[in-house]
Design a protein around this motif. Structure first.
Motif, PDB file in Angstrom:
ATOM      1  N   TYR A 113      30.948  47.334  37.989  1.00 10.35           N
ATOM      2  CA  TYR A 113      31.364  45.953  37.683  1.00 10.35           C
ATOM      3  C   TYR A 113      30.179  45.008  37.908  1.00 10.35           C
ATOM      4  N   TYR A 150      35.983  43.028  44.599  1.00  8.26           N
ATOM      5  CA  TYR A 150      36.683  42.455  43.446  1.00  8.26           C
ATOM      6  C   TYR A 150      36.352  43.238  42.174  1.00  8.26           C
ATOM      7  N   THR A 151      37.373  43.402  41.329  1.00  6.83           N
ATOM      8  CA  THR A 151      37.197  44.079  40.041  1.00  6.83           C
ATOM      9  C   THR A 151      37.713  43.223  38.885  1.00  6.83           C
ATOM     10  N   SER A 152      38.068  41.975  39.167  1.00  7.65           N
ATOM     11  CA  SER A 152      38.534  41.049  38.126  1.00  7.65           C
ATOM     12  C   SER A 152      38.209  39.626  38.551  1.00  7.65           C
ATOM     13  N   ASP A 153      38.391  38.699  37.626  1.00  3.82           N
ATOM     14  CA  ASP A 153      38.088  37.299  37.917  1.00  3.82           C
ATOM     15  C   ASP A 153      38.913  36.812  39.116  1.00  3.82           C
ATOM     16  N   PHE A 154      38.325  35.913  39.884  1.00  3.67           N
ATOM     17  CA  PHE A 154      39.071  35.349  41.007  1.00  3.67           C
ATOM     18  C   PHE A 154      38.555  33.948  41.329  1.00  3.67           C
ATOM     19  N   GLU A 178      35.062  29.474  40.849  1.00  8.09           N
ATOM     20  CA  GLU A 178      35.628  30.446  39.908  1.00  8.09           C
ATOM     21  C   GLU A 178      34.572  31.500  39.607  1.00  8.09           C
ATOM     22  N   PRO A 180      33.778  34.955  37.548  1.00 12.45           N
ATOM     23  CA  PRO A 180      34.151  35.968  36.552  1.00 12.45           C
ATOM     24  C   PRO A 180      33.576  37.341  36.923  1.00 12.45           C
ATOM     25  N   VAL A 181      34.407  38.368  36.897  1.00  8.44           N
ATOM     26  CA  VAL A 181      33.972  39.735  37.195  1.00  8.44           C
ATOM     27  C   VAL A 181      34.291  40.607  35.979  1.00  8.44           C
ATOM     28  N   PHE A 182      33.275  41.291  35.453  1.00 14.06           N
ATOM     29  CA  PHE A 182      33.416  42.087  34.235  1.00 14.06           C
ATOM     30  C   PHE A 182      33.370  43.577  34.544  1.00 14.06           C
ATOM     31  N   ASP A 183      34.148  44.315  33.773  1.00 14.53           N
ATOM     32  CA  ASP A 183      34.180  45.772  33.899  1.00 14.53           C
ATOM     33  C   ASP A 183      33.102  46.357  32.989  1.00 14.53           C
TER      34      ASP A 183
END
Length: 201
Positions: A113, A150-154, A178, A180-183
């Motif tokens: 990620y 974290y593996t997704s936006d938070f 905010e 953004p976390v991208f796979d």
């Protein structure tokens, strides 16, 4: 039996809003409390206040100002006085302006990620204080936000780093970061060779 207590009490500054403190010898003063030992049993720092009353200051010049200490809800037999009778304070004209707020991240997301460009809301805040201090500040930073695990936006709430606003009045103290976390686990890396090309005029 007479007794004596010593406390460190924060100093408040009483002066016109046209001015601000640029430098101060100490932000706390030593206060001596004397009285009957029985009367002093329930006396604490919350019963004491200290302030400087500054009138007609000369901007930019360090000067000594007398410390005033007040006792709140104390028995009549109890006496209070400052151990520090005066403090050096430098006063300047007050300046107010708007500055950007930057996010700070710490830690690392899970393998595969990656983190994108994070944003802060609101993106700026007004600050007010001594002219020489405010003019030097272009941006402020929030306390670090951890991205670990974290593996997704938070979103996370963060406050301004206190060291940077110690002598300032800040109109917005809490911000939403905010992230953004991208796979990227399914992505493949490709290596490209760059070949220079001559383009005729």
């Amino acid at each position: 039996r007479l007794s004596e207590l010593h406390f460190k009490v924060p100093v408040q500054v009483d002066m016109s809003r046209d001015y601000a403190v640029a430098d101060m010898e100490r932000r706390q003063v030593s206060v001596i409390v004397r009285g009957n030992a029985e009367d002093l049993r329930n006396v604490g720092q919350n019963n004491l206040s200290a302030y400087l009353r500054i009138q007609n200051p000369v901007p930019g010049d360090a000067a000594r100002y007398p410390v005033t200490v007040l006792g709140n809800e104390l028995p009549e037999s109890v006496q209070v006085e400052p151990a520090d009778k005066t403090l050096y304070v430098t006063v300047e004209k007050r300046l107010t302006k708007k500055v950007e707020v930057e996010p700070v991240l710490e830690g690392s997301v899970d393998s595969g990620y990656f983190v994108g460009n994070c944003t802060v809301s609101p993106p700026d805040t007004e600050i007010s204080g001594a002219e020489s201090i405010v003019r030097k500040i272009r941006t402020l930073r929030v306390d670090p936000v951890s991205v670990t695990g974290y593996t997704s936006d938070f979103k996370a709430t963060a406050k301004l780093q206190q060291d940077s606003v110690r002598y300032l009045d800040v109109f917005q103290k809490s911000f939403v970061v905010e992230v953004p976390v991208f796979d990227g686990r399914g992505l493949r890396s490709v290596r490209c060779d760059i070949v220079p090309v001559n383009i005729p005029d």
